[in-house]
Design a protein around this motif. Structure first.
Motif, short mmCIF file in Angstrom:
data_model
loop_
_atom_site.label_atom_id
_atom_site.label_comp_id
_atom_site.label_asym_id
_atom_site.label_seq_id
_atom_site.Cartn_x
_atom_site.Cartn_y
_atom_site.Cartn_z
N ARG A 79 0.85 -1.21 0.00
CA ARG A 79 0.00 0.00 0.00
C ARG A 79 0.87 1.25 0.00
N ASN A 80 0.31 2.34 -0.49
CA ASN A 80 0.97 3.64 -0.42
C ASN A 80 0.52 4.36 0.85
N VAL A 81 1.48 4.84 1.61
CA VAL A 81 1.16 5.54 2.87
C VAL A 81 1.99 6.81 2.99
N VAL A 82 1.63 7.62 3.98
CA VAL A 82 2.38 8.84 4.28
C VAL A 82 2.86 8.74 5.72
N ILE A 83 4.19 8.98 5.94
CA ILE A 83 4.72 8.99 7.30
C ILE A 83 5.32 10.36 7.59
N ALA A 84 5.63 10.58 8.85
CA ALA A 84 6.22 11.87 9.25
C ALA A 84 7.62 11.64 9.77
N ASN A 85 8.58 12.50 9.30
CA ASN A 85 9.94 12.36 9.82
C ASN A 85 10.08 13.19 11.09
N LYS A 86 11.31 13.30 11.60
CA LYS A 86 11.56 13.98 12.87
C LYS A 86 11.18 15.46 12.78
N LEU A 87 11.25 16.03 11.56
CA LEU A 87 10.90 17.43 11.34
C LEU A 87 9.43 17.60 11.02
N GLN A 88 8.67 16.51 11.13
CA GLN A 88 7.23 16.49 10.84
C GLN A 88 6.93 16.76 9.37
N GLN A 89 7.90 16.44 8.53
CA GLN A 89 7.68 16.52 7.09
C GLN A 89 7.02 15.21 6.63
N HIS A 90 6.14 15.35 5.66
CA HIS A 90 5.45 14.17 5.14
C HIS A 90 6.31 13.46 4.08
N ILE A 91 6.33 12.16 4.20
CA ILE A 91 7.10 11.34 3.24
C ILE A 91 6.16 10.27 2.69
N HIS A 92 6.08 10.20 1.37
CA HIS A 92 5.25 9.19 0.71
C HIS A 92 6.08 7.90 0.50
N CYS A 93 5.53 6.78 0.94
CA CYS A 93 6.23 5.50 0.86
C CYS A 93 5.28 4.38 0.41
N ALA A 94 5.90 3.33 -0.11
CA ALA A 94 5.16 2.06 -0.29
C ALA A 94 5.48 1.18 0.92
N ILE A 95 4.45 0.53 1.48
CA ILE A 95 4.64 -0.25 2.70
C ILE A 95 4.06 -1.66 2.55
N LYS A 96 4.78 -2.61 3.15
CA LYS A 96 4.25 -3.97 3.27
C LYS A 96 4.45 -4.39 4.70
N VAL A 97 3.35 -4.83 5.36
CA VAL A 97 3.41 -5.24 6.77
C VAL A 97 3.25 -6.77 6.84
N ILE A 98 4.14 -7.38 7.61
CA ILE A 98 4.10 -8.85 7.79
C ILE A 98 3.87 -9.14 9.27
N GLU A 99 2.86 -10.03 9.55
CA GLU A 99 2.61 -10.43 10.92
C GLU A 99 3.64 -11.48 11.35
N ILE A 100 4.17 -11.29 12.55
CA ILE A 100 5.02 -12.31 13.16
C ILE A 100 4.44 -12.64 14.53
N GLU A 101 5.00 -13.65 15.18
CA GLU A 101 4.44 -14.13 16.44
C GLU A 101 4.42 -13.05 17.52
N SER A 102 5.47 -12.20 17.55
CA SER A 102 5.58 -11.19 18.62
C SER A 102 5.05 -9.83 18.19
N GLY A 103 4.55 -9.68 16.95
CA GLY A 103 4.03 -8.39 16.52
C GLY A 103 3.99 -8.25 15.03
N PHE A 104 4.65 -7.18 14.51
CA PHE A 104 4.61 -6.89 13.08
C PHE A 104 5.98 -6.40 12.61
N ILE A 105 6.25 -6.60 11.33
CA ILE A 105 7.40 -6.00 10.68
C ILE A 105 6.88 -5.19 9.50
N ALA A 106 7.33 -3.95 9.41
CA ALA A 106 6.90 -3.06 8.31
C ALA A 106 8.09 -2.75 7.44
N TYR A 107 7.94 -2.99 6.13
CA TYR A 107 8.97 -2.65 5.14
C TYR A 107 8.49 -1.41 4.39
#
Length: 839
Positions: A79-107
């Motif tokens: 999916r395409n998402v928007v995240i915020a960096n330390k300066l609160q700037q918006h960054i457009h990224c492609a993300i894939k989230v994988i479920e693992i036993e202890s939580g999640f991993i996001a690429y």
């Protein structure tokens, strides 16, 4: 699906990665995420994931996270998402989230040009294989990022590495490298969706591996491909399996050549018929000049078989069952070939027959051998002799051909009780010679006796064992031999006893005449002494001849005068015959010697005499036997035995010397005597001939010997001294018969020796205790108080180098453990001289 990050180095992954627990708190992240967001890892670990979410989206994300149901797969797509960096700037990224036993991993994948807005099959394959060895190629800078597993696959330490493309290029051959870049070029211009070559590479350690490389452009810059991402997979095991299958196919073709066989396949959907090279060879055609089909293949079979073969095919299709048949085809050159074929049907998922697979073999040679074996077995059925067919691997084959019936064992080792060693020995002999035949052999000290034949059929690798148990027949023959010998012995003893009495009478009478002459002072006593000596010689001759019947003589080849031997034994021949049969001798005037076992020589003549007497008795009791001797044109000695009996029919002459063959009436012969005569003659380089008729009317047997003809002896005064080489020698003589010891001593004294005679053990010990030296010791073998062995040991203890001779009147078998010469009693001075001279 990834289930744990415990063994994954996050910095090896060419994406920004963040790990989140089930409560939404950040556990860890990689350097790429730090560069993307401007946060240090220490600033992010322990914080909620919303620290990376724009503030206007933070509350909705918390609500979404709390309501998320694990296992739904809602986060698995890119999916395409928007995240915020330390300066609160918006960054457009492609993300894939994988479920693992202890939580999640996001690429997260960030592109300055355009966000990733599409998903493809190759990208999905790339991301799903994130745990494999992977690489990232910066096309513009010509640098490569290698994951730790990729480096390990190339033979380096399992650590991530960034470097030039030359690293991996050095592990491929030039041809394989050209192929990889050719696929890359096709992919970059859009002709193929991704690269997917398989090639071999050589690791740093020199090990060859087969790998499959999958890769795809995942980032563009200024509209041009900028980065490629992909994986590399070790497929060595599957490649080797394919290579083995190809090799085995080669072995199959080789096996078809060696066994003159092949395989075929009939596709019932397309009606196509496939032949292997082996079947083309059997039919005498090639794939270039002949295309097989069901109809044309049937034309190779002889006309009477074609409908039958077609019926096998149709029944297989109808009944969904395989088949087997033997038939005959006509080779392209016109010769007929015997063949066999086995077919199995192929079914589809619906159970319908879609094809037939089969094997085909030329069995011409094996069928010819089988026919020969059947004929052999048929012969043996008529005589009921067991026959065993055994192959190279010691398995019984063609058992239905063997004539073993009822309770008789079909196992060779149960029938003949020999050892594995014997079995292997006969196999090797048969393989070397083709056939081995032996008669009257035994492997258990003659508890059982067999006639054995082993034939090796090299074409088929089969040993044919023909075994006949002749134990009963052998025992009957041995009993008959014993009975004949005992009967002959009884007859001989009865006749010879009279002769012995005559000998004793002559000796006694001559001795009394000597006493009378001596008492009168008469000096003319030489003729009476000669009579005593002649009587003793005749008595000795009688006892020696009896040995031929009481024990098996020692077969020792010696040189002797056969004519003199015949003359000395003519009285024995006459005594063996009926009084109504006239026996005559016709001997030419010559002297010769032959080399032959002397005891066997007389036995042979006795056998021929008895055979002649039996032939005469077939006509009655009156008849004539003649024994003659002459030297033939070749300078060989011929001895003829002729009789006036029934003779021998021409058709029987070739069988007269066969064991167990006899032309005589029942109970008058067993065929053993003449067979033994024949065997003995040829064993010692003699010959025997037979004529069915002779001048006397009956048969004539001729013995032929190599001989040495001697000059006639010159008549004159005899030299009383024989020069036997003992002049001046000191000789010790021991015999309990004082007269014999004195006689031997007196004769040896006359030859120039110095002798001392003793008759007891005490006298022997007394002489040995003296200072007297002795060169020769002559001892009797049996004495009342000491044996010849013991006496010899005493003498040798004092005189180790003394020459030892012995004397004995004992007629038992020779003792092979006694190594000294033995002079048989009685003996005369001439025999003493010859004995010492020859030994």
């Amino acid at each position: 699906m990834i289930t744990s990050m415990s063994h994954i180095e996050l910095d090896d992954i060419p994406y920004s990665v963040v790990c989140i627990d089930l409560d939404g708190k950040i556990n860890s992240c990689n350097t790429s995420l730090e560069k993307l967001t401007g946060y240090l890892s220490s600033e992010l670990v322990g914080e909620n994931i919303e620290i990376l979410i724009p503030s206007e989206l933070s509350l909705s994300h918390v609500q979404h996270r709390k309501n998320y149901q694990r296992g739904s797969g809602a986060l698995s797509s890119i999916r395409n998402v928007v995240i915020a960096n330390k300066l609160q700037q918006h960054i457009h990224c492609a993300i894939k989230v994988i479920e693992i036993e202890s939580g999640f991993i996001a690429y997260l994948d960030y592109s300055k040009e355009t966000p990733v807005s599409h998903s493809s099959q190759c990208t999905q394959m790339m991301l799903d294989g994130i745990e494999e060895a992977f690489w990232e190629w910066n096309i513009e800078l010509r640098t490569m990022n290698y994951s730790a597993k990729a480096m390990a696959l190339l033979g380096y330490e399992a650590e991530a590495f960034t470097g030039p493309t030359l690293l991996w290029e050095s592990h491929l051959s030039k041809a394989d490298l050209d192929d990889v870049y050719a696929q890359v070029e096709q992919h970059l211009i859009g002709n193929i969706p991704c690269i997917n070559p398989t090639h071999s590479l050589i690791t740093k350690q020199g090990v060859q591996k087969w790998v499959t490389i999958v890769g795809k452009v995942f980032e563009y810059k200024n509209g041009q491909p900028y980065k490629m991402f992909g994986s590399i997979k070790d497929v060595s095991e599957s490649h080797h399996l394919i290579a083995q299958l190809k090799e085995q196919n080669g072995y199959l073709q080789l096996a078809e050549k060696l066994t003159v066989s092949g395989h075929w396949h009939l596709n019932l959907v397309t009606s196509e018929l496939y032949w292997s090279d082996g079947i083309y060879n059997i039919h005498g055609v090639t794939a270039e000049n002949y295309q097989p089909s069901l109809d044309t293949a049937l034309d190779f079979y002889i006309e009477s078989e074609r409908d039958t073969i077609s019926g096998h095919i149709n029944n297989a299709i109808k009944n969904k069952r395989g088949f087997y048949f033997k038939s005959v085809i006509v080779h392209s050159l016109g010769k007929k070939i015997k063949v066999e074929s086995l077919g199995e049907v192929e079914l589809d998922s619906s159970g319908d027959v879609v094809g037939i697979f089969g094997v085909f073999r030329d069995i011409t040679k094996s069928e010819d051998v089988f026919e020969k074996l059947k004929l052999l077995a048929l012969v043996n059925y008529t005589i009921k002799v067991p026959i065993f067919f055994i192959d190279e691997k010691d398995n019984v084959v063609y058992q239905d051909l063997s004539p073993q019936m009822g309770n008789e064992s079909s196992v060779l080792f149960n029938y003949i009780n020999f050892s594995i060693k014997d079995y292997i020995h006969y196999k090797r002999l048969a393989q070397t010679q083709g056939q081995v035949k032996q008669s009257r052999i035994s492997f258990d000290k003659y508890n059982s006796v067999f006639d054995l034949s082993v034939t090796y059929e090299a074409d088929e690798g089969i040993y044919i064992w023909i075994v006949e148990n002749i134990t009963d027949e052998f025992r009957k023959d041995q009993q008959q031999i014993i009975s004949n010998r005992l009967a002959l012995l009884g007859n001989t003893f009865g006749n010879v006893s009279h002769d012995i009495n005559n000998v004793l009478g002559v000796a006694l009478g001559a001795t009394e005449m000597l006493e009378m002459k001596f008492s009168r002072g008469d000096q003319d006593i030489s003729k009476y002494i000669e009579r005593v000596k002649n009587a003793i010689d005749k008595g000795k001759s009688v006892t020696e001849r009896l040995l031929a019947f009481t024990r098996k003589p020692t077969v020792k080849v010696v040189e002797f005068d056969p004519i003199q031997d015949i003359k000395d034994n003519q009285y024995l021949f006459k005594q063996l015959l009926l009084s109504t049969i006239n026996f005559t001798l016709k001997l030419d005037d010559f002297i010769c010697v032959i080399k032959f076992p002397q005891g066997e020589f007389i036995n042979i003549l006795l056998n021929l005499m008895l055979n002649a007497q039996d032939a005469i008795r077939e006509n009655g009791l009156i008849g004539q036997i003649e024994m003659a001797a002459n030297i033939n044109e070749q300078g060989r000695l011929e001895i003829h035995v002729r009789d006036s009996g029934v003779g021998i029919k021409t058709e029987n002459l070739s069988r007269i010397f066969d064991p167990f063959y006899s032309s005589k009436s029942v109970n008058k012969g067993n065929g053993i005597g003449l067979a033994n005569v024949y065997s003995t003659m040829y064993k010692h380089n003699g010959e025997i001939q037979v004529a069915g008729e002779s001048d006397l009317g009956g048969a004539e047997f001729t013995l032929i010997f190599k001989c040495k003809i001697l000059e006639q002896k010159i008549k004159g005064k005899k030299n009383t001294k024989t020069n036997i080489g003992i002049e001046g020698k000191s000789i010790l003589i021991l015999d309990d018969e004082a007269s014999i010891a004195e006689f031997v001593g007196l004769f040896l004294d006359s030859e120039g020796a110095i002798t001392h005679n003793v008759s007891t053990k005490a006298a022997l010990l007394s002489l040995l205790a003296s200072e007297q030296h002795y060169d020769i010791f002559i001892t009797d073998m049996i004495l009342p108080d000491i044996s010849g062995r013991e006496a010899t040991e005493l003498v040798l203890a004092k005189f180790p180098n003394i020459k030892v001779y012995s004397m004995s009147g004992y007629i038992a078998e020779e003792d092979k453990s006694w190594h000294y010469p033995v002079l048989r009693k009685p003996f005369n001075s001439k025999e003493i001289a010859e004995f010492i001279k020859n030994n």
